[in-house]
Scaffold this motif. Structure first.
Motif, short mmCIF file in Angstrom:
data_model
loop_
_atom_site.label_atom_id
_atom_site.label_comp_id
_atom_site.label_asym_id
_atom_site.label_seq_id
_atom_site.Cartn_x
_atom_site.Cartn_y
_atom_site.Cartn_z
N ASP A 180 1.47 -1.06 -0.15
CA ASP A 180 0.06 0.08 -0.03
C ASP A 180 0.60 1.16 -0.17
O ASP A 180 1.89 1.54 0.55
CB ASP A 180 -0.87 0.15 1.54
N GLY A 233 0.48 3.58 1.50
CA GLY A 233 0.66 4.39 2.79
C GLY A 233 1.73 4.02 4.07
O GLY A 233 2.27 4.90 4.38
N GLN A 234 2.35 3.03 3.04
CA GLN A 234 3.96 2.45 3.85
C GLN A 234 4.40 2.93 3.55
O GLN A 234 5.59 3.78 4.02
CB GLN A 234 3.28 1.18 3.71
N ALA A 242 4.18 6.84 5.21
CA ALA A 242 4.60 6.45 6.59
C ALA A 242 6.27 6.61 6.75
O ALA A 242 6.41 6.96 7.80
CB ALA A 242 3.59 5.04 7.32
N ILE A 286 11.03 -1.21 4.09
CA ILE A 286 9.50 -1.33 4.10
C ILE A 286 8.62 -1.35 2.88
O ILE A 286 8.42 -3.06 3.57
CB ILE A 286 8.82 0.27 5.13
N GLN A 322 8.31 -6.19 2.47
CA GLN A 322 6.45 -6.37 2.29
C GLN A 322 6.00 -7.52 1.12
O GLN A 322 5.23 -8.03 0.78
CB GLN A 322 5.64 -5.62 2.27
N GLY A 346 -0.88 -3.31 3.93
CA GLY A 346 -1.37 -2.57 4.94
C GLY A 346 -2.78 -2.33 4.26
O GLY A 346 -3.94 -1.82 5.20
N GLU A 362 -8.66 -3.54 4.35
CA GLU A 362 -9.21 -2.75 5.92
C GLU A 362 -9.64 -4.01 6.60
O GLU A 362 -9.98 -5.56 6.90
CB GLU A 362 -10.79 -2.37 5.04
N GLN A 375 -5.03 5.49 8.36
CA GLN A 375 -5.52 4.40 8.46
C GLN A 375 -4.23 4.11 8.77
O GLN A 375 -3.61 2.46 8.88
CB GLN A 375 -5.31 3.91 6.32
N ASN A 393 -1.21 3.02 8.63
CA ASN A 393 0.21 2.69 8.32
C ASN A 393 0.87 1.91 9.10
O ASN A 393 1.99 2.56 8.88
CB ASN A 393 0.23 3.90 7.38
N LEU A 394 0.88 0.87 10.31
CA LEU A 394 2.01 0.84 10.84
C LEU A 394 2.42 0.07 10.10
O LEU A 394 1.86 -1.45 8.86
CB LEU A 394 1.45 -0.28 12.26
N PHE A 395 3.48 -0.81 9.75
CA PHE A 395 5.09 -1.38 9.06
C PHE A 395 4.39 -3.22 9.33
O PHE A 395 4.76 -3.42 10.66
CB PHE A 395 5.80 -1.30 9.21
#
Lengths: 331, 285
Positions: free
Chosen positions: A191, A193-194, A197, A212, A216, A301, A304, B130, B132-134
């Motif tokens: 995602d 978002g990863q 972040a 990161i 994944q 991630g 949902e 959201q 967004n933890l790893f």
């Protein structure tokens, strides 16, 4: 299978309600007579094949097993394994580079990667192998230097492009085109978002990728890479056309001398079967581990959280430390 | 990207230089001189669609600013411009006297290189809707990653700091859990702790409770409340009007990419002067 099952006192909801007092006492499963016919056909074919394998002397099983552990076959086996490992390494590393290039914001780099992938997937691997082997006819000398500038080292292409080099080039460069798509699918499964972040924490683009995104993406990349490895093990046999003594060519060398073609093909095939079986078992084991990790680590991630997962996590709050987490029911 | 093509024209007030230690006098009277965040004429478009249309804003050190507004009002986009997750097309934003994504040279802003941007971002914490933890790292791993990789600190002090922060957000017993094993509310509290391990001067919250089940919102707001009480400078995009009323020092109402109304929560939320603010509050309250 066909044991009658007694459902005392239970009744299907919506079942015909003729006479509530007379509940049906038995439930009989549908019988499948054709299954028995299929079993008979399979058994007959199997028996015929096995008897012919044993009875037909032309299989020459003594020859098969004589060469099974002979020196030249084992040397060929070693070459096959080394080629597989080398080609997959080249394919994976170059595939990662191609995948990143393909998704680059720089359109020239992206199109260059697309062109590479198109070229290597669009022409037969056999042609590519022969091409690399005959590179010296195109470029008699190969050298390292500055384009249109001085050359630092150079050598005869004939001496540099040995069958092993041609084989690793051919198999590896071709594999990279396929691995690029696999790696790309893996990278895209992570995602956005990863990345955001990680960037927000002050990580550089390189750190975001290495620490990161790639770890994944590996969950998605590893299973198809296993398939590619199994496929590569067998594909190395194509290398026999450029006279590299891997498993198939090693057996061809022998049968061209002894004319025991079929027994030696069986020898080679048994080794291929053995190795692919080992790899398949390894792959199954790896995938099971990955899936278990996924259940514990929480997959991607993007997915949902479901109300059920929240509820389960909330329930788990009340449990003592280290209580096992029920996972994996989603799949 | 440094070059005329990667630059943004300055607008309105002069932007501070990249590493200015003494911030220029504040453009907005009444706001403390030590503005933590200063934004002037910020514009942002996606293609031909301009979502942020010139925002001027000051956030003083220790101030809590809540951004309210209907979806599509540009509040989240503006928030993401503050730490340069979105590139701005005009104007400038500074945090603690530094432009986050740019260096000023003459009348132009030049975008910084990746590692320079990363370095400036590292002191701005951000919490996402959201979480967004790893997912591939444990809770402790999530907290320790940035201090170890970005600031290259020694593991043991980082570990102690991370455990203390987990204790603070009420999750001291979850250090070895993985994000998937936590509820949404717990994940968001871990995300807040993760941002705090970098000892930020400013915390950005992008709808931190919008993805949570209602009964899990309270714990997250409690953590944010205690952060505010400790004097953390915070910019919060939220739909929690009650939280804004209670915690915010300033509330800004955005609509159509501009700030429609801005002031103390008592004034903006109880007695809005603008019709659009009134209409929005009537819908959400």
């Amino acid at each position: 299978m066909a044991e009658p099952v007694l459902h005392a006192g239970t009744r299907q909801p919506g079942a015909p309600d003729d006479g509530a007092a007379e509940l049906p006492g038995q439930v009989v499963s549908l019988r499948h007579p054709w299954r028995w016919v299929a079993v008979a056909v399979v058994v007959v074919i199997g028996v015929v094949l096995v008897t012919s394998l044993i009875r037909n002397p032309n299989f020459q099983w003594d020859v098969v097993f004589h060469y099974f552990v002979s020196g030249s076959i084992l040397a060929g086996l070693r070459n096959t394994v080394l080629l597989t490992v080398a080609a997959m390494l080249v394919g994976l590393l170059l595939g990662i580079v191609l995948a990143v290039a393909r998704d680059s914001k720089n359109p020239i780099v992206s199109y260059a990667a697309l062109l590479y992938i198109g070229l290597f997937r669009g022409t037969p691997l056999l042609v590519q192998l022969i091409f690399w082997f005959n590179l010296s006819s195109l470029y008699p000398t190969l050298g390292l230097g500055i384009p249109f500038g001085p050359t630092f080292v150079s050598g005869s292409a004939n001496a540099l492009i040995t069958p092993v080099v041609a084989a690793i080039l051919g198999l590896g460069l071709n594999e990279a085109a396929y691995m690029a798509e696999i790696v790309r699918a893996g990278l895209q499964s992570v995602d956005a978002g990863q990345t955001q972040a990680a960037q927000a924490l002050g990580m550089t683009n390189r750190q975001v990728f290495r620490r990161i995104v790639l770890p994944q993406a590996m969950r998605v990349i590893i299973p198809p890479t296993g398939n590619q490895t199994i496929s590569m093990l067998k594909t190395t046999s194509l290398v026999s056309v450029i006279a590299l003594p891997e498993l198939l060519y090693a057996s061809q060398i022998i049968y061209s001398r002894t004319y025991q073609v079929v027994p030696l093909l069986i020898t080679a095939s048994l080794w291929y079967l053995l190795l692919t079986t080992v790899l398949t078992v390894g792959q199954t084991f790896l995938e099971r581990r990955l899936r278990r990790g996924d259940a514990a680590h929480g997959g991607r991630g993007r997915r949902e959280r479901t109300a059920a997962a929240d509820a389960r996590a909330a329930v788990q709050d009340g449990l003592p430390d280290g209580a096992p987490v029920a996972g994996g029911e989603h799949r | 990207m440094t070059g005329p093509t990667g630059s943004t024209r300055l607008s309105k007030a002069a932007a501070p230089t990249g590493a200015a230690t003494s911030p220029a006098p504040s453009a907005t009277p009444g706001v403390a001189t030590e503005a933590m965040v200063r934004a002037r004429g910020v514009r942002k478009s996606y293609g031909s669609n301009e979502v942020v249309k010139g925002i001027d804003l000051d956030v003083a050190a220790g101030e809590v600013l809540c951004l309210l507004g209907p979806s599509g009002s540009g509040k989240s986009t503006f928030l993401r411009c503050i730490n340069h997750l979105e590139k701005i097309d005009g104007g400038w934003i500074s945090v603690d006297g530094e432009l986050v994504g740019y260096r000023r040279r003459g009348e132009k802003l030049y975008e910084l290189r990746d590692h320079e941007i990363a370095q400036r971002r590292s002191r701005i914490g951000m919490v996402f809707q959201q979480f967004n933890l790893f997912p591939h790292l444990s809770v402790l791993g999530n907290l320790m990653e940035a201090p170890l990789r970005v600031r290259r600190e020694r593991p043991e002090p980082v570990r102690r700091r991370a455990l203390a922060l987990l204790e603070r957000v009420g999750l001291g017993d979850k250090a070895d859990a993985y994000p998937r094993q936590l509820s949404g509310g717990q994940q968001q509290r871990v995300a807040i702790a993760r941002a705090l391990t970098m000892e930020p001067r400013l915390m950005l919250f992008d709808e931190p409770t919008s993805a949570l089940d209602p009964e899990l919102v309270g714990d997250v707001l409690d953590v944010m409340r205690s952060l505010a009480a400790d004097g953390m400078t915070m910019v919060v995009v939220t739909h929690e009007i009650a939280f804004a009323r209670e915690v915010a020092d300033t509330v800004a109402f955005l609509d159509g990419g501009v700030i429609v109304e801005q002031g103390p929560p008592g004034q903006v939320l109880n007695n809005p002067s603008q019709e659009r603010t009134r209409a929005f509050l009537a819908r959400v309250l």
